[in-house]
Design a protein around this motif. Structure first.
Motif, PDB file in Angstrom:
ATOM      1  N   THR A  69       0.834  -1.199   0.000  1.00  0.00           N
ATOM      2  CA  THR A  69       0.000   0.000   0.000  1.00  0.00           C
ATOM      3  C   THR A  69       0.869   1.251   0.000  1.00  0.00           C
ATOM      4  O   THR A  69       0.633   2.195  -0.755  1.00  0.00           O
ATOM      5  CB  THR A  69      -0.933  -0.002   1.212  1.00  0.00           C
ATOM      6  N   ALA A  70       1.867   1.237   0.862  1.00  0.00           N
ATOM      7  CA  ALA A  70       2.762   2.389   0.980  1.00  0.00           C
ATOM      8  C   ALA A  70       3.905   2.333  -0.020  1.00  0.00           C
ATOM      9  O   ALA A  70       4.689   3.287  -0.134  1.00  0.00           O
ATOM     10  CB  ALA A  70       3.311   2.471   2.395  1.00  0.00           C
ATOM     11  N   LYS A  71       4.035   1.229  -0.705  1.00  0.00           N
ATOM     12  CA  LYS A  71       5.110   1.018  -1.688  1.00  0.00           C
ATOM     13  C   LYS A  71       6.481   1.195  -1.051  1.00  0.00           C
ATOM     14  O   LYS A  71       7.321   1.986  -1.521  1.00  0.00           O
ATOM     15  CB  LYS A  71       4.926   1.914  -2.920  1.00  0.00           C
ATOM     16  N   HIS A  72       6.691   0.473   0.045  1.00  0.00           N
ATOM     17  CA  HIS A  72       8.034   0.431   0.584  1.00  0.00           C
ATOM     18  C   HIS A  72       8.341  -0.946   1.146  1.00  0.00           C
ATOM     19  O   HIS A  72       7.440  -1.723   1.478  1.00  0.00           O
ATOM     20  CB  HIS A  72       8.311   1.555   1.584  1.00  0.00           C
ATOM     21  N   PHE A  73       9.620  -1.261   1.180  1.00  0.00           N
ATOM     22  CA  PHE A  73      10.074  -2.535   1.720  1.00  0.00           C
ATOM     23  C   PHE A  73      11.376  -2.302   2.468  1.00  0.00           C
ATOM     24  O   PHE A  73      12.101  -1.336   2.189  1.00  0.00           O
ATOM     25  CB  PHE A  73      10.222  -3.596   0.624  1.00  0.00           C
ATOM     26  N   SER A  74      11.629  -3.149   3.457  1.00  0.00           N
ATOM     27  CA  SER A  74      12.758  -2.929   4.360  1.00  0.00           C
ATOM     28  C   SER A  74      13.526  -4.216   4.590  1.00  0.00           C
ATOM     29  O   SER A  74      12.950  -5.310   4.610  1.00  0.00           O
ATOM     30  CB  SER A  74      12.265  -2.394   5.704  1.00  0.00           C
ATOM     31  N   LEU A  75      14.816  -4.038   4.796  1.00  0.00           N
ATOM     32  CA  LEU A  75      15.707  -5.146   5.168  1.00  0.00           C
ATOM     33  C   LEU A  75      16.028  -5.004   6.644  1.00  0.00           C
ATOM     34  O   LEU A  75      16.412  -3.917   7.096  1.00  0.00           O
ATOM     35  CB  LEU A  75      16.993  -5.104   4.343  1.00  0.00           C
ATOM     36  N   HIS A  76      15.853  -6.087   7.386  1.00  0.00           N
ATOM     37  CA  HIS A  76      16.133  -6.093   8.811  1.00  0.00           C
ATOM     38  C   HIS A  76      17.253  -7.087   9.075  1.00  0.00           C
ATOM     39  O   HIS A  76      17.142  -8.260   8.685  1.00  0.00           O
ATOM     40  CB  HIS A  76      14.890  -6.514   9.601  1.00  0.00           C
ATOM     41  N   ILE A  77      18.293  -6.630   9.736  1.00  0.00           N
ATOM     42  CA  ILE A  77      19.388  -7.516  10.136  1.00  0.00           C
ATOM     43  C   ILE A  77      19.469  -7.477  11.649  1.00  0.00           C
ATOM     44  O   ILE A  77      19.641  -6.406  12.239  1.00  0.00           O
ATOM     45  CB  ILE A  77      20.744  -7.084   9.538  1.00  0.00           C
ATOM     46  N   THR A  78      19.309  -8.620  12.287  1.00  0.00           N
ATOM     47  CA  THR A  78      19.389  -8.683  13.750  1.00  0.00           C
ATOM     48  C   THR A  78      20.765  -9.210  14.164  1.00  0.00           C
ATOM     49  O   THR A  78      21.474  -9.849  13.378  1.00  0.00           O
ATOM     50  CB  THR A  78      18.306  -9.608  14.322  1.00  0.00           C
ATOM     51  N   GLU A  79      21.128  -8.905  15.410  1.00  0.00           N
ATOM     52  CA  GLU A  79      22.398  -9.373  15.984  1.00  0.00           C
ATOM     53  C   GLU A  79      23.555  -9.134  15.009  1.00  0.00           C
ATOM     54  O   GLU A  79      24.289 -10.054  14.644  1.00  0.00           O
ATOM     55  CB  GLU A  79      22.297 -10.859  16.337  1.00  0.00           C
ATOM     56  N   THR A  80      23.707  -7.894  14.601  1.00  0.00           N
ATOM     57  CA  THR A  80      24.695  -7.579  13.575  1.00  0.00           C
ATOM     58  C   THR A  80      26.106  -7.975  13.996  1.00  0.00           C
ATOM     59  O   THR A  80      26.473  -7.913  15.176  1.00  0.00           O
ATOM     60  CB  THR A  80      24.665  -6.083  13.225  1.00  0.00           C
ATOM     61  N   GLN A  81      26.885  -8.350  12.991  1.00  0.00           N
ATOM     62  CA  GLN A  81      28.266  -8.761  13.189  1.00  0.00           C
ATOM     63  C   GLN A  81      29.158  -7.943  12.258  1.00  0.00           C
ATOM     64  O   GLN A  81      28.677  -7.422  11.248  1.00  0.00           O
ATOM     65  CB  GLN A  81      28.393 -10.264  12.869  1.00  0.00           C
ATOM     66  N   PRO A  82      30.439  -7.805  12.570  1.00  0.00           N
ATOM     67  CA  PRO A  82      31.327  -7.015  11.702  1.00  0.00           C
ATOM     68  C   PRO A  82      31.300  -7.462  10.242  1.00  0.00           C
ATOM     69  O   PRO A  82      31.407  -6.628   9.338  1.00  0.00           O
ATOM     70  CB  PRO A  82      32.703  -7.236  12.339  1.00  0.00           C
ATOM     71  N   GLU A  83      31.099  -8.757  10.010  1.00  0.00           N
ATOM     72  CA  GLU A  83      31.076  -9.238   8.618  1.00  0.00           C
ATOM     73  C   GLU A  83      29.805  -8.826   7.865  1.00  0.00           C
ATOM     74  O   GLU A  83      29.690  -9.055   6.660  1.00  0.00           O
ATOM     75  CB  GLU A  83      31.243 -10.757   8.561  1.00  0.00           C
ATOM     76  N   ASP A  84      28.854  -8.219   8.574  1.00  0.00           N
ATOM     77  CA  ASP A  84      27.678  -7.657   7.892  1.00  0.00           C
ATOM     78  C   ASP A  84      28.015  -6.316   7.251  1.00  0.00           C
ATOM     79  O   ASP A  84      27.216  -5.785   6.465  1.00  0.00           O
ATOM     80  CB  ASP A  84      26.513  -7.461   8.874  1.00  0.00           C
ATOM     81  N   SER A  85      29.162  -5.734   7.581  1.00  0.00           N
ATOM     82  CA  SER A  85      29.574  -4.463   7.000  1.00  0.00           C
ATOM     83  C   SER A  85      29.761  -4.629   5.495  1.00  0.00           C
ATOM     84  O   SER A  85      30.532  -5.485   5.041  1.00  0.00           O
ATOM     85  CB  SER A  85      30.878  -3.967   7.635  1.00  0.00           C
ATOM     86  N   ALA A  86      29.019  -3.828   4.732  1.00  0.00           N
ATOM     87  CA  ALA A  86      29.034  -3.941   3.268  1.00  0.00           C
ATOM     88  C   ALA A  86      28.120  -2.857   2.711  1.00  0.00           C
ATOM     89  O   ALA A  86      27.516  -2.080   3.456  1.00  0.00           O
ATOM     90  CB  ALA A  86      28.529  -5.317   2.822  1.00  0.00           C
ATOM     91  N   VAL A  87      28.012  -2.837   1.398  1.00  0.00           N
ATOM     92  CA  VAL A  87      27.016  -1.992   0.737  1.00  0.00           C
ATOM     93  C   VAL A  87      25.814  -2.864   0.401  1.00  0.00           C
ATOM     94  O   VAL A  87      25.963  -3.968  -0.120  1.00  0.00           O
ATOM     95  CB  VAL A  87      27.578  -1.346  -0.545  1.00  0.00           C
ATOM     96  N   TYR A  88      24.635  -2.383   0.713  1.00  0.00           N
ATOM     97  CA  TYR A  88      23.400  -3.123   0.457  1.00  0.00           C
ATOM     98  C   TYR A  88      22.565  -2.368  -0.577  1.00  0.00           C
ATOM     99  O   TYR A  88      22.333  -1.165  -0.456  1.00  0.00           O
ATOM    100  CB  TYR A  88      22.601  -3.288   1.753  1.00  0.00           C
ATOM    101  N   PHE A  89      22.130  -3.106  -1.600  1.00  0.00           N
ATOM    102  CA  PHE A  89      21.281  -2.545  -2.655  1.00  0.00           C
ATOM    103  C   PHE A  89      19.905  -3.200  -2.606  1.00  0.00           C
ATOM    104  O   PHE A  89      19.797  -4.425  -2.501  1.00  0.00           O
ATOM    105  CB  PHE A  89      21.874  -2.819  -4.043  1.00  0.00           C
ATOM    106  N   CYS A  90      18.865  -2.393  -2.718  1.00  0.00           N
ATOM    107  CA  CYS A  90      17.537  -2.936  -2.922  1.00  0.00           C
ATOM    108  C   CYS A  90      17.171  -2.774  -4.394  1.00  0.00           C
ATOM    109  O   CYS A  90      17.798  -1.984  -5.112  1.00  0.00           O
ATOM    110  CB  CYS A  90      16.502  -2.233  -2.046  1.00  0.00           C
ATOM    111  N   ALA A  91      16.181  -3.506  -4.845  1.00  0.00           N
ATOM    112  CA  ALA A  91      15.765  -3.426  -6.236  1.00  0.00           C
ATOM    113  C   ALA A  91      14.301  -3.828  -6.343  1.00  0.00           C
ATOM    114  O   ALA A  91      13.743  -4.430  -5.426  1.00  0.00           O
ATOM    115  CB  ALA A  91      16.631  -4.325  -7.122  1.00  0.00           C
ATOM    116  N   ALA A  92      13.709  -3.481  -7.479  1.00  0.00           N
ATOM    117  CA  ALA A  92      12.310  -3.823  -7.719  1.00  0.00           C
ATOM    118  C   ALA A  92      12.110  -4.111  -9.189  1.00  0.00           C
ATOM    119  O   ALA A  92      12.778  -3.539 -10.055  1.00  0.00           O
ATOM    120  CB  ALA A  92      11.394  -2.680  -7.279  1.00  0.00           C
TER     121      ALA A  92
END
Lengths: 113, 111
Positions: A69-92
């Protein structure tokens, strides 16, 4: 055509905390929403995706939510770790190989140890 | 199974020379894409092949850029008379229905 925007452009979190990255899209016909992680010197890697027939999808520490409805989407990362450090791209895109993905500009996530 | 592969992984060329970059998509993937990624930037769409349809060339930045694909197999991206602003990582991706997978990229440096 489709327009995908990502906010914020950078995000820094403490190790162990959660990170949320949001994207908005413009074309209501889009029904496929992937997320990519790109580490330094590598190509983008597909980490999770969601189709418009569901509102949420989870895979271990990562999850994606979709609000059509709102035309949005989200990425959730829990318990983050140093190896999660990166660039994240969304797409549609619409489904099918005839339809090309429109990417957001990317967000740099830094996880502080 | 095997993913998308690209060659060479690195290419250094002199300004004015032509270069050819190669992409081997995942077997059976009908769609193939080329993107350009400048340092610290996002993904810039260049060209898209889908089966036997005419390619979508809407992202090619100039007529120095061209690409070909043989059936549903290998693709080559050619840059003629390279300029320093062509320096970037060139990424290839292939897709069947939903999931799109990227190769590791070719880092092009024009000196």
């Amino acid at each position: 055509g489709e327009n995908v925007e990502q906010h914020p452009s950078t995000l820094s979190v403490q190790e162990g905390d959660s990170a949320v990255i949001k994207c908005t899209y413009s074309d209501s016909a889009s029904n496929y929403f992937p997320w990519y992680k790109q580490e330094l010197g590598k190509g983008p890697q597909l980490i999770i995706d969601i189709r418009s027939n569901v509102g949420e999808k989870k895979d271990q520490r990562i999850a994606v939510t979709l609000n059509k409805t709102a035309k949005h989407f989200s990425l959730h990362i829990t318990e983050t770790q140093p190896e999660d450090s990166a660039v994240y791209f969304c797409a549609a895109s619409m489904s099918g190989a005839n339809s090309k993905l429109t990417f957001g500009k990317g967000i740099t996530l830094s996880v502080r140890p | 199974g095997a993913g998308v592969s690209q060659s060479p992984s690195n290419k250094v060329t002199e300004k004015g020379k032509d270069v050819e970059l190669r992409c081997d998509p995942i077997s059976g993937h009908t769609a193939l894409y080329w993107y350009r990624q400048r340092l610290g930037q996002g993904l810039e769409f260049l060209i898209y092949f889908q089966g036997n349809s005419a390619p979508d060339k809407s992202g090619l930045p100039s007529d120095r850029f061209s690409a070909e694909r043989t059936g549903e197999s290998v693709s080559t991206l050619t840059i003629q008379r390279t300029q320093q602003e062509d320096s970037a990582v060139y990424l290839c991706a292939s897709r069947q229905v939903y999931e799109q997978y990227f190769g590791p990229g070719t880092r092009l440096t024009v000196t």
